[in-house]
Design a protein around this motif. Sequence first.
Motif, PDB file in Angstrom:
ATOM      1  N   THR A 198       0.839  -1.197   0.000  1.00  0.00           N
ATOM      2  CA  THR A 198       0.000   0.000   0.000  1.00  0.00           C
ATOM      3  C   THR A 198       0.873   1.245   0.000  1.00  0.00           C
ATOM      4  O   THR A 198       2.097   1.170  -0.008  1.00  0.00           O
ATOM      5  CB  THR A 198      -0.935   0.015   1.224  1.00  0.00           C
ATOM      6  N   ASP A 263      -5.849  -2.322  -2.783  1.00  0.00           N
ATOM      7  CA  ASP A 263      -6.060  -0.974  -2.245  1.00  0.00           C
ATOM      8  C   ASP A 263      -5.664   0.082  -3.273  1.00  0.00           C
ATOM      9  O   ASP A 263      -6.392   1.053  -3.513  1.00  0.00           O
ATOM     10  CB  ASP A 263      -5.235  -0.773  -0.967  1.00  0.00           C
ATOM     11  N   THR A 264      -4.501  -0.113  -3.863  1.00  0.00           N
ATOM     12  CA  THR A 264      -4.015   0.847  -4.854  1.00  0.00           C
ATOM     13  C   THR A 264      -4.874   0.813  -6.106  1.00  0.00           C
ATOM     14  O   THR A 264      -5.131   1.859  -6.722  1.00  0.00           O
ATOM     15  CB  THR A 264      -2.543   0.540  -5.215  1.00  0.00           C
ATOM     16  N   ARG A 266      -8.084   0.162  -6.264  1.00  0.00           N
ATOM     17  CA  ARG A 266      -9.316   0.895  -5.979  1.00  0.00           C
ATOM     18  C   ARG A 266      -9.078   2.399  -6.027  1.00  0.00           C
ATOM     19  O   ARG A 266      -9.915   3.162  -6.516  1.00  0.00           O
ATOM     20  CB  ARG A 266      -9.860   0.493  -4.604  1.00  0.00           C
ATOM     21  N   ARG A 267      -7.915   2.814  -5.547  1.00  0.00           N
ATOM     22  CA  ARG A 267      -7.618   4.247  -5.510  1.00  0.00           C
ATOM     23  C   ARG A 267      -7.505   4.832  -6.913  1.00  0.00           C
ATOM     24  O   ARG A 267      -7.920   5.974  -7.151  1.00  0.00           O
ATOM     25  CB  ARG A 267      -6.326   4.474  -4.724  1.00  0.00           C
TER      26      ARG A 267
END
Length: 492
Positions: A198, A263-264, A266-267
């Motif tokens: 992350t 996570d990345t 989705r960002r």
Amino acid sequence: MLSLVVFWPLLVGLGVLAVPRLPDRAVRWLWVAASAVDLALVVGIWIGYPGRGIGYETNLRWIPSVGVGYHVGVDGLSLPLLAMTAVLFLACAIYSLRQRTRVRGFAALFLFLETVSLGLFVSLDLILFFVFFDLSIVGMYFVIAGWGHGDRQRSALKFFLYTFLGSLALLLGFIGLYLSGTPHTFDMVALTHAHPLTGLGGTLALLAIGLGLAIKTPTVPFHTWLPPAHTDAPAAGSAILAGVLLKMGTYGFVRIAMPMLPDTWRRYALVAVVVGVVSVVYGALVALAQRDFKRMIAYTSVNHMGYVLLAIGAAGLLGSGAAARSLAVTGAVTQMVSHGLITGALFLLSGVLYERGGTYTMDAYGGLASRTPRFALLTAAAAFASLGLPGFSGFVAEFQVFAGSLGPVPVATAIAVLGILLTAALFLAALRRIFLGGYRAPGGATVSDLTVVEAVAIAPLMLLALLIGVLPRFLLDLIEPAARTAAELVAR
């Protein structure tokens, strides 16, 4: 059995090179037989696959000091692409029964490419994936440079430099994933279930991996190597380049970027959506402006791969529900299979046109439908399938992509729908130029219809596209469980 599927074509290719006095006719038929056996083995794997999870798994130590293994297996994401690859290579082998120039080297290169393509789709180790990824670049470079036409050397070099640069970026991203694991490993299954990288590290890893895969796919603005490579490649080379090698990029997004960096992803999912929509519209508009039939088909690949980026980007947005995410990923994988079959057929058909008239310029032809009814029928079927006509696989894929993307990104999806209208316009214009009106051919030549060999190579691709369009459950039942798992990994 999976290792036999992967390395069988290479073994036959080495055998072809090892027997120096083997007649060209024997080489051609040996190539066809080898590809047919490989397809039969893949069908056996499909039948024996349990329906979910990783099947036919082999995990051996390769370079244990750095956590690299010979780890292969298949699931619902990779098995459809494995089957599509085997089908397309067999079609190209049959089509190349007409090959007369340096047959031994041509057959050996395609058998080598078949091994590296199959190997990539079954790889469950990042370094193994990278090795096959890089070898595919080398193999296709020699196909274009050695058996292409036009400015083939320049096109091959441009293809190699662009995609090799992408592979270097990909390797940097893989090293970032390796360093983030505890213990350090390149095993894709372990990294998928590990605590994801992350923050800044995750951003840099996704940037490197995304760049490498975007060049291979290719997406706007990394697509400029594609049209000249396709235009100057032999027809069978273009079919494999578009049908198989481009899927290495989109498959990498689904297999590596999304689940290992959730996570990345989705960002920055909205970036994938924007790039996808731009590729859809730009690819269709530029294709509409082409007068070269093969170059037009090349730009439609940019358009169709844009739908895949739209779908997997939408799957990463937090606003989308689990069902929508799963549907979008299913649509993305179905689109990869559909595009491989349909665009592979279109490139082989473009090779027929060039063989007859010596040019891809559409305005040099006219009224061919009256002289070449089989050629006209198959080309029209491939064109309508490519624009997403109901009854063909393209409709099933694009419907799922739009249904899965409409909730999280309604505006982007609405813009992407325009791509279908533009694709319809460009294919209808192409069919009108080539097949309707008064008869016209370069130099006043008489253009002959498809031969039996050409029809046997191309027609099954369209029949499979029709089968998926009418009875898609056999494919969707395979893809959906793995797509659901991938969607869950993105949402974790």
